[in-house]
Design a protein around this motif. Structure first.
Motif, PDB file in Angstrom:
ATOM      1  N   THR A 306     -11.891  -8.742  19.030  1.00 32.24           N
ATOM      2  CA  THR A 306     -10.133  -9.032  18.616  1.00 32.24           C
ATOM      3  C   THR A 306      -9.605  -9.384  17.270  1.00 32.24           C
ATOM      4  OG1 THR A 306      -9.121 -10.396  19.789  1.00 32.24           O
ATOM      5  CG2 THR A 306      -9.756  -7.689  20.603  1.00 32.24           C
ATOM      6  N   PRO A 307      -8.933  -9.031  16.562  1.00 30.58           N
ATOM      7  CA  PRO A 307      -7.830 -10.394  15.471  1.00 30.58           C
ATOM      8  C   PRO A 307      -7.516 -11.176  15.648  1.00 30.58           C
ATOM      9  CG  PRO A 307      -7.504  -7.717  15.047  1.00 30.58           C
ATOM     10  CD  PRO A 307      -7.920  -7.896  16.389  1.00 30.58           C
ATOM     11  N   GLY A 308      -7.779 -12.470  14.798  1.00 31.47           N
ATOM     12  CA  GLY A 308      -6.994 -13.597  14.682  1.00 31.47           C
ATOM     13  C   GLY A 308      -6.033 -13.812  14.242  1.00 31.47           C
ATOM     14  N   ALA A 309      -5.472 -14.859  13.826  1.00 29.83           N
ATOM     15  CA  ALA A 309      -4.892 -14.887  13.273  1.00 29.83           C
ATOM     16  C   ALA A 309      -4.373 -15.245  11.087  1.00 29.83           C
ATOM     17  CB  ALA A 309      -3.829 -16.894  13.312  1.00 29.83           C
ATOM     18  N   VAL A 310      -3.995 -14.207  10.400  1.00 27.00           N
ATOM     19  CA  VAL A 310      -4.960 -14.613   8.969  1.00 27.00           C
ATOM     20  C   VAL A 310      -4.823 -15.978   8.698  1.00 27.00           C
ATOM     21  CG1 VAL A 310      -4.932 -13.875   7.252  1.00 27.00           C
ATOM     22  CG2 VAL A 310      -4.110 -12.023   8.910  1.00 27.00           C
ATOM     23  N   ALA A 311      -5.704 -16.842   8.480  1.00 22.23           N
ATOM     24  CA  ALA A 311      -5.920 -18.372   7.159  1.00 22.23           C
ATOM     25  C   ALA A 311      -5.468 -17.535   5.726  1.00 22.23           C
ATOM     26  CB  ALA A 311      -6.956 -18.891   8.303  1.00 22.23           C
ATOM     27  N   ARG A 312      -6.574 -16.221   5.236  1.00 26.73           N
ATOM     28  CA  ARG A 312      -6.203 -16.247   4.182  1.00 26.73           C
ATOM     29  C   ARG A 312      -7.120 -14.381   3.953  1.00 26.73           C
ATOM     30  NH1 ARG A 312     -10.332 -18.493  -0.539  1.00 26.73           N
ATOM     31  NH2 ARG A 312      -9.531 -17.508  -2.399  1.00 26.73           N
ATOM     32  N   SER A 313      -6.196 -13.841   2.918  1.00 20.65           N
ATOM     33  CA  SER A 313      -6.562 -12.706   3.235  1.00 20.65           C
ATOM     34  C   SER A 313      -6.107 -12.224   1.781  1.00 20.65           C
ATOM     35  CB  SER A 313      -5.766 -11.347   3.650  1.00 20.65           C
ATOM     36  OG  SER A 313      -5.907 -10.328   3.730  1.00 20.65           O
ATOM     37  N   GLU A 314      -7.386 -12.049   0.706  1.00 22.87           N
ATOM     38  CA  GLU A 314      -6.937 -11.712  -0.717  1.00 22.87           C
ATOM     39  C   GLU A 314      -7.797 -10.709  -1.475  1.00 22.87           C
ATOM     40  OE1 GLU A 314      -7.273 -15.250  -3.160  1.00 22.87           O
ATOM     41  OE2 GLU A 314      -5.792 -16.590  -2.060  1.00 22.87           O
ATOM     42  N   GLY A 315      -7.204  -9.298  -2.209  1.00 17.14           N
ATOM     43  CA  GLY A 315      -8.051  -8.523  -2.365  1.00 17.14           C
ATOM     44  C   GLY A 315      -8.084  -7.438  -0.751  1.00 17.14           C
ATOM     45  N   ASP A 316      -9.101  -6.495  -1.442  1.00 17.99           N
ATOM     46  CA  ASP A 316      -8.879  -5.448  -0.253  1.00 17.99           C
ATOM     47  C   ASP A 316     -10.164  -5.250   0.525  1.00 17.99           C
ATOM     48  OD1 ASP A 316      -8.578  -2.701   1.142  1.00 17.99           O
ATOM     49  OD2 ASP A 316      -7.451  -1.563  -0.228  1.00 17.99           O
ATOM     50  N   VAL A 317     -10.127  -6.276   1.495  1.00 15.30           N
ATOM     51  CA  VAL A 317     -11.863  -6.197   1.697  1.00 15.30           C
ATOM     52  C   VAL A 317     -12.621  -5.043   2.237  1.00 15.30           C
ATOM     53  CG1 VAL A 317     -12.776  -7.554   4.392  1.00 15.30           C
ATOM     54  CG2 VAL A 317     -11.204  -9.074   2.108  1.00 15.30           C
ATOM     55  N   GLU A 318     -11.488  -3.843   3.293  1.00 17.36           N
ATOM     56  CA  GLU A 318     -11.789  -2.913   3.837  1.00 17.36           C
ATOM     57  C   GLU A 318     -12.853  -2.026   2.567  1.00 17.36           C
ATOM     58  OE1 GLU A 318     -11.893  -2.561   6.752  1.00 17.36           O
ATOM     59  OE2 GLU A 318     -11.723  -4.306   7.469  1.00 17.36           O
ATOM     60  N   LYS A 319     -11.570  -1.496   1.229  1.00 14.00           N
ATOM     61  CA  LYS A 319     -11.815  -1.080   0.817  1.00 14.00           C
ATOM     62  C   LYS A 319     -13.430  -0.957   0.136  1.00 14.00           C
ATOM     63  CE  LYS A 319     -10.344   1.243  -4.496  1.00 14.00           C
ATOM     64  NZ  LYS A 319      -9.433   1.277  -4.988  1.00 14.00           N
ATOM     65  N   ALA A 320     -13.974  -2.906  -0.424  1.00 11.86           N
ATOM     66  CA  ALA A 320     -14.480  -3.682  -1.148  1.00 11.86           C
ATOM     67  C   ALA A 320     -16.030  -2.854   0.295  1.00 11.86           C
ATOM     68  CB  ALA A 320     -14.461  -4.557  -1.273  1.00 11.86           C
ATOM     69  N   LEU A 321     -16.181  -3.446   1.413  1.00  7.00           N
ATOM     70  CA  LEU A 321     -17.022  -3.134   2.069  1.00  7.00           C
ATOM     71  C   LEU A 321     -17.461  -1.321   1.841  1.00  7.00           C
ATOM     72  CD1 LEU A 321     -15.552  -5.330   4.889  1.00  7.00           C
ATOM     73  CD2 LEU A 321     -17.508  -5.942   3.408  1.00  7.00           C
ATOM     74  N   ALA A 322     -16.420  -0.442   2.245  1.00  7.71           N
ATOM     75  CA  ALA A 322     -16.970   0.796   2.400  1.00  7.71           C
ATOM     76  C   ALA A 322     -17.920   1.080   1.067  1.00  7.71           C
ATOM     77  CB  ALA A 322     -14.908   1.564   2.015  1.00  7.71           C
ATOM     78  N   GLY A 323     -17.033   0.280   0.025  1.00 10.41           N
ATOM     79  CA  GLY A 323     -18.206   1.191  -1.446  1.00 10.41           C
ATOM     80  C   GLY A 323     -18.841   0.116  -1.527  1.00 10.41           C
ATOM     81  N   ALA A 324     -19.311  -0.806  -0.985  1.00 11.90           N
ATOM     82  CA  ALA A 324     -20.911  -1.481  -1.544  1.00 11.90           C
ATOM     83  C   ALA A 324     -21.828  -0.755  -1.163  1.00 11.90           C
ATOM     84  CB  ALA A 324     -20.989  -2.683  -0.171  1.00 11.90           C
ATOM     85  N   THR A 325     -22.667  -1.203  -1.889  1.00 15.32           N
ATOM     86  CA  THR A 325     -24.180  -1.206  -1.665  1.00 15.32           C
ATOM     87  C   THR A 325     -25.130  -1.451  -0.183  1.00 15.32           C
ATOM     88  OG1 THR A 325     -24.242  -0.764  -4.121  1.00 15.32           O
ATOM     89  CG2 THR A 325     -26.177  -0.675  -3.039  1.00 15.32           C
ATOM     90  N   ARG A 326     -24.211  -2.351   0.143  1.00 13.57           N
ATOM     91  CA  ARG A 326     -25.318  -2.977   1.147  1.00 13.57           C
ATOM     92  C   ARG A 326     -23.973  -3.816   1.987  1.00 13.57           C
ATOM     93  NH1 ARG A 326     -31.277  -6.181   1.780  1.00 13.57           N
ATOM     94  NH2 ARG A 326     -30.743  -6.043   4.120  1.00 13.57           N
ATOM     95  N   ARG A 327     -23.953  -3.675   3.129  1.00 11.68           N
ATOM     96  CA  ARG A 327     -23.225  -4.536   4.297  1.00 11.68           C
ATOM     97  C   ARG A 327     -24.121  -5.796   5.439  1.00 11.68           C
ATOM     98  NH1 ARG A 327     -17.489  -2.422   7.096  1.00 11.68           N
ATOM     99  NH2 ARG A 327     -16.923  -4.097   8.200  1.00 11.68           N
ATOM    100  N   LEU A 328     -23.959  -6.819   5.590  1.00  9.47           N
ATOM    101  CA  LEU A 328     -24.300  -7.722   6.020  1.00  9.47           C
ATOM    102  C   LEU A 328     -23.490  -7.738   7.119  1.00  9.47           C
ATOM    103  CD1 LEU A 328     -25.735  -7.927   2.760  1.00  9.47           C
ATOM    104  CD2 LEU A 328     -26.758  -9.444   4.375  1.00  9.47           C
TER     105      LEU A 328
END
Length: 717
Positions: A306-328
């Motif tokens: 489950t999510p925690g408190a946000v320490a840092r968030s920059e850029g659109d992570v979900e969008k970048a992951l969805a468009g990634a060639t490979r996800r680890l």
């Protein structure tokens, strides 16, 4: 002895070295009165010079093997223009006002801050004293102070025709008004004679000849010795004891029960331990008697979903992951760790009707003083802390639980009593580095470059317990150190902290907390990304460090010195790590061999350090060696586990230290830097974890995501 007539008049706050420093200045009138009343010169809280010219430095920080007494003396001696051989050291009394850590507030030694915090105040203290001595000499000669210079504990006229030793000037200097510390010019780096040069440690001779007194060496007339047994289950309490059997042991005087423990007071430790064994203690184990390690890990695993408190968030992570060639994706786990200091916990206390004396080695003198005052009901000023050198701190002696136990025992004993923990009590009733359960994911584009990075840290928060005000919107800044600000540039990054407190297990600082786990996790996962991209681990990192010249500099230096890329024999490999923690940039290369039986042999560690301006290079190299071995010990052997509410490890046979034949060669190379000093006490410990496991991967192709290293997984690979 410390001159109690000197009182704080003002604090001068200024930004320096990336943090807040406090320059202390003493009032002219009490200082003048002190100079007239005694043959000495005490221009500020750190310096005292007598008529014989002996310079006594009052040390604000605790010495626990890190060499800070020497480094601090070098800072002061440089600006005071005396040789280190002219300086005598004296431990400071408990005083937040005079000796508080400028980066923390209270008087405390930890967080690799001793140089960072006192870099400016100690230089300013020396410069103020030098300025007053020059002025005193100039007035005696009727010349302009600008025609005088200080050197080796004397003031010389520029012409060289006259000179006076400091001891001849102390009375006159003590009558002069002290300038504000920030108004006094400090030496230019090119003029340093002491700072930056290798120096032998000032505390070595006493440790070699046996005259050094640690807390455990305390001897007070009439003192008795107590052995202590604390409830084996956290939160338990004594239920019954066979007091008659204990008192039947020759030399035993008394059996003491407290809310959590039983102590047997005797003439010597042997009798006390025998009496404790004879007491046949029965325990009320309380609500934690069924807690097991598996339960704690399961709790962390579930919470980490489950999510925690946000320490840092920059850029659109979900969008970048969805468009990634490979996800680890990966999960990393690190165990509870004990401090296992060579000097086990101990404390000597004498509680009297109107006063309390405490002899102890502590990283937090004023906290110790406050704790004793609260337990005894005495005013704080009635409690005297006699601090000693410490036989290993590592954060363990930032805690006052050992002092609490000793005071509770001493309240029931007539006269001074030294309470000593056995090695088993020390390990089984430590306050442990938290267990961490981390989830990471990242995306690579078609060229193998990272496009997104996510990291959720799950674990106990030491900050929330120790310093609640330090929490930032649910984030423990220490818990995410090394995770929320990795040295690499990612187009999108999201980091969270999930606070999960295990039942019963007390957690605490451990020679770096957040950094020692996050550097392992981040640098291991970076290595995973490099492998997925079929890229060299060093070149992969360099491509992400173009914006970070200091990180790139240490990486380049370490890999050059290690001969990165040169062929290695079968089942041997090199691993690398890069970090920025405690204000210091570091890179480490480990050379490792993995046997067919799974045993891991570390042959060599090559470390490159950019810690800003170096005070004592010898001490820095020693810190790298000690810190690396401390970290390797944990990575290869360290784990505290629980069964039925009890810690299963009890001594060095089950909580293993590195043996001499396991210790690698440690090379330290420095980047010449004029930046403000960084910390070194914990940097080496953090760096070595991923360098080791990345080298194991290079040698075997086996990725280590859980520590300590499980040699069974490496057999016949």
């Amino acid at each position: 002895m410390f001159d109690s007539s000197l009182r704080l008049n003002r604090r001068n706050f200024l930004a320096a070295g990336g943090g807040l420093v406090v320059a202390l200045s003493l009032p002219s009138s009490p200082r003048r009165a002190a100079a007239q009343a005694s043959p000495g010169f005490a221009p500020n809280a750190f310096i005292r010079i007598d008529r014989q010219g002996i310079v006594t430095m009052v040390m604000p920080m605790a010495e626990m093997g890190q060499g800070i007494h020497t480094a601090h003396a070098m800072l002061l001696a440089e600006e005071l223009d005396v040789g280190l051989d002219q300086v005598r050291l004296e431990l400071s009394p408990a005083s937040d006002a005079l000796y508080g850590n400028p980066l923390f507030g209270p008087q405390s030694t930890g967080g690799s801050t001793s140089i960072r915090a006192f870099w400016m105040p100690l230089r300013q203290a020396g410069a103020v004293a030098r300025t007053l001595l020059l002025e005193a000499a100039a007035q005696k000669w009727g010349v302009d102070p600008k025609t005088c210079r200080a050197e080796s504990g004397s003031v010389f006229e520029t012409s060289g025709s006259r000179h006076l030793a400091y001891g001849q000037l102390v009375d006159a200097a003590g009558t002069l008004p002290a300038p504000a510390p920030e108004s006094v010019a400090l030496k230019d780096r090119k003029d340093f004679k002491i700072i930056g040069k290798p120096h032998r440690r000032l505390d070595t001779p006493g440790k070699v000849n046996g005259t050094t007194v640690f807390g455990i060496d305390t001897k007070i007339p009439g003192m008795k010795i107590a052995a202590i047994a604390i409830s084996p289950v956290f939160g338990g309490k004594p239920k019954s004891v066979d007091e008659k059997a204990a008192l039947a042991v020759r030399g035993v005087h008394q059996v003491v029960l407290t809310d959590q423990a039983v102590a047997v007071v005797a003439d010597h430790m042997g009798a006390a331990k025998k009496g404790l064994d004879a007491a046949a203690i029965q325990w009320d184990e309380g609500p934690n008697a069924t807690v097991n390690s598996a339960d704690i890990i399961r709790q962390l695993k579930e919470a980490s979903n489950t999510p925690g408190a946000v320490a840092r968030s920059e850029g659109d992570v979900e969008k970048a992951l969805a468009g990634a060639t490979r996800r680890l994706e990966a999960v990393y786990q690190l165990p509870f760790l004990a401090h296992a200091t060579m000097e086990p916990m101990n404390c000597t206390v004498h509680v009297k009707k109107d006063a309390c004396d405490v002899w102890v080695g502590t990283q937090v003198p004023t906290m110790a003083q406050t704790t004793a005052a609260q337990l005894t009901g005495l005013p704080v000023e009635a409690v005297t802390i006699h601090n000693h050198l410490i036989g290993g701190g590592f954060g363990r002696r930032l805690e006052v639980d050992g002092i609490e136990h000793a005071v509770k025992v001493a309240q029931q004993v007539d006269g001074p009593v030294k309470v000593i923990w056995s090695r088993e009590e020390d390990i089984q009733h430590d306050m442990y580095r938290p267990y961490y359960y981390d989830r990471l994911s990242a995306g690579l584009d078609a060229s193998g470059k990272p496009v997104a990075w996510t990291h959720r840290v799950s674990g106990s928060s030491v900050t929330a317990r120790y310093f609640p005000a330090g929490m930032q919107n649910g984030v423990d800044p220490d818990g995410v150190e090394g995770a929320d600000q990795p040295p690499y540039a990612f187009p999108a990054i999201h980091v969270e902290f999930k606070r999960v407190e295990p039942p019963a297990v007390p957690t605490a600082w451990w020679r770096g907390v957040g950094a020692t786990h996050n550097i392992f996790v981040v640098e291991s996962f970076i290595d995973e990304l490099a492998a997925a991209a079929k890229a060299d681990p060093v070149e992969f990192r360099k491509a992400l460090l173009s914006h970070n010249p200091r990180a790139l500099g240490v990486l380049t230096l370490a890999t050059q010195k290690a001969g990165w890329g040169a062929p290695m024999p079968q089942r041997q490999g090199r691993g690398v790590s890069v970090q920025f923690a405690f204000g210091t940039y570091m890179a480490t290369v480990a050379e490792v061999e993995v046997g067919t039986d799974g045993t891991v042999k570390v042959h060599r560690l090559v470390c490159a350090v950019d810690c800003g301006l170096q005070v004592n290079p010898d001490t820095i190299a020693a810190q790298m060696e000690g810190g690396s071995i401390f970290g390797l010990t944990a990575a290869l052997h360290g784990a505290i586990t629980l069964k039925d509410g009890r810690v299963e490890q009890g001594n060095f046979d089950t909580y293993l230290p590195m043996r001499m034949d396991e210790v690698p060669v440690v090379e330290t190379h420095f980047v010449n830097s004029a930046e403000a000093p960084g910390g070194m006490g914990e940097a080496g410990t953090a760096a070595v974890f991923p360098a080791l496991t990345n080298a194991i991967f290079a040698a075997t192709g086996k990725r280590i995501r859980t520590l300590p290293v499980d040699t069974k997984l490496l057999k016949s690979i």
